[in-house]
Design an enzyme around this catalytic site. Structure first.
Site: not given
Ligand SMILES: *Cc1c(COP(=O)(O)O)cnc(C)c1O
Length: 457
Positions: A307-308, A346, A378, A407
């Site tokens: 998870p990110g 974004r 700009c 992000y």
């Molecule tokens: C971006 C990414 C993640 C994380 O994705 P999220 O949507 O931010 O949880 C995990 N693994 C890989 C390989 C990614 O490219």
């Protein structure tokens, strides 16, 4: 419906922060001022200036703990949650996720270095990327960091470098499982059009090639199907597909002990978003792997997930100061803030939507004013909100934009030579700096004027 009055009154889900728009410690005091982590956002800006990134430690830790707890609850085998550091990479973030027992995924030497400096143990780091440089591969091998092989070129480079070092390495293989996800629907295709990973149809050949290498041992499989996903079905299907690939690898003599199902769980940016909880997501992932392993009499692999966004996004907010107004009668009123696409690319890149409110008087709804919130760059497209109901506001007021922990900082730029904002960590009334504010002078650091031009002037 007035966006702000609804979202600030929602009951906060402490256990799964991705289901809230605001950090779990968000409060409004009796003077109608907004607080996060028991810190007044107005005071933070007085001290640290704006725009300002703020991260809430409790929200971050609650998100990490939710993943750990759910893995313990639903997955009877060993497991390792891994933070996808591209969401927000810093020495602080590396340190925090390490303290929660997480691993980390990186896609460059810069992210690897940040992880190591932040104290993530090398055996818990995985190295991704569809075009790793030799220097990056050497860095990973020297630091005993597991490499996730993405394509034939990658494998060839790894083989040559491991041969030249005479060094055994363990790798994982990334493949595209043929599951394509959109936020609100998903389709399965035979072969998935993506720059990442091996096509599922090419795995037999790949497994044979790996068997013939001298120093490379295949120990794991990886797949990542997308981001900001609200459905659970794709991850239910993924477990089964990955276990099928374990069986296929076994036929070529590879003993797969690690299964990395990627990340992708969505978060709530606006009222309309309703992502599953971390608990539900892990439950789906775990049960599908357990079921497929049971059916095939396989020992449970080490389950990894990455998870990110769902770790860091809801923990972060950005505070801006309002500057100019421009009313175009009968059309719209522009309100400009002191940041924009350089600190949050974004909206201009993906038309992403956010929620926001005024820092002082966040619940004020006595105005039906709708504002188009513009950045200061700009580009006509540098607009953070199309129609935001904000209540009465004036030059000098502060706006808090929610859900900017992922992000934003990591994708920020210096477009128009705008220095990057400072980042502050808040917890229990304490505010600590985790990223210093850049100055315009910092931006000159890498500019070089060749000697002959200096002589001329
Ligand atoms: C971006 C990414 C993640 C994380 O994705 P999220 O949507 O931010 O949880 C995990 N693994 C890989 C390989 C990614 O490219």
């Amino acid at each position: 419906m007035n966006v702000k009055t609804s979202f600030l009154k929602n009951k906060i889900n402490e256990d799964s922060p991705n289901k809230n728009i605001v950090p779990v410690t968000t409060t409004i005091n009796s003077e109608h001022k907004l607080f996060i982590g028991e810190c007044s956002l107005e005071d933070l800006v007085s001290k640290y200036d704006s725009p300002l990134y703020v991260l809430d430690e409790i929200t971050l830790r609650n998100s990490c703990k939710a993943y750990k707890k759910a893995l313990e609850k639903y997955y009877p085998g060993p497991s390792l949650p891994i933070y996808a550091s591209k969401a927000n990479s810093s020495i602080f973030m590396s340190n925090l996720i390490a303290s929660e027992g997480f691993g980390l995924d990186a896609v460059s030497e810069g992210e690897l270095l940040t992880a190591l400096k932040g104290g993530v143990p090398n055996e818990k780091i995985v190295f991704h990327g569809n075009n790793k440089s030799d220097k990056e591969i050497e860095f990973a091998i020297k630091n005993n960091i597991k490499v996730i092989v993405d394509n034939d070129h990658d494998l060839k480079r790894l083989e040559e470098i491991s041969n030249s070092f005479n060094h055994d390495i363990e790798i994982m293989v990334r493949f595209t499982p043929g599951i394509e996800c959109h936020t609100h629907e998903y389709i399965r295709t035979g072969s998935f059009d993506s720059k990442f990973g091996f096509g599922i149809e090419s795995l037999g050949r790949l497994f044979e090639v790996i068997s013939k290498t001298k120093h490379i041992k295949l120990t794991g499989l990886h797949a990542h199907i997308g981001s900001q996903i609200f459905e659970l079905d794709p991850h239910n299907d993924l477990g089964k597909i990955m276990v099928d690939v374990i069986l296929q690898a076994k036929d070529f003599g590879h003993n797969i002990k690690e299964l990395n199902v990627g990340g992708g769980l969505g978060i709530k940016y606006t009222e309309e978003d309703d992502p599953p909880s971390i608990d539900e997501w892990i439950k789906t992932v775990s049960l599908s792997v357990v079921k497929a392993c049971d059916k095939n009499n396989l020992n449970l692999p080490i389950l990894m997930c990455e998870p990110g966004r769902s770790i860091v996004s809801t923990a972060g907010v950005t505070i801006y100061k309002i500057g100019s107004f421009k009313e175009i009668p009968g059309i719209r009123t522009y309100l400009s803030v002191d940041g924009g696409m350089s600190d949050n690319p974004r909206p201009i890149t993906y038309q992403s939507k956010y929620s926001a409110c005024l820092v002082n008087n966040p619940l004020n709804s006595n105005s039906k004013n709708k504002y188009t919130v513009a950045g200061k760059h700009c580009e006509s497209g540098d607009v953070l909100f199309k129609e935001l109901e904000l209540g009465d506001c004036k030059t000098g007021d502060l706006i808090c934009v929610f859900g900017t922990g992922a992000y934003n900082n990591s994708m920020s730029s210096n477009y128009n030579r705008i220095p990057k904002p400072a980042a502050i960590l808040v917890c229990n009334g304490e505010a600590e700096i985790i990223q210093k504010r850049e100055s315009p002078h910092d931006l000159l650091k890498y500019d070089v004027l060749p000697d002959r031009f200096i002589k001329q002037s």
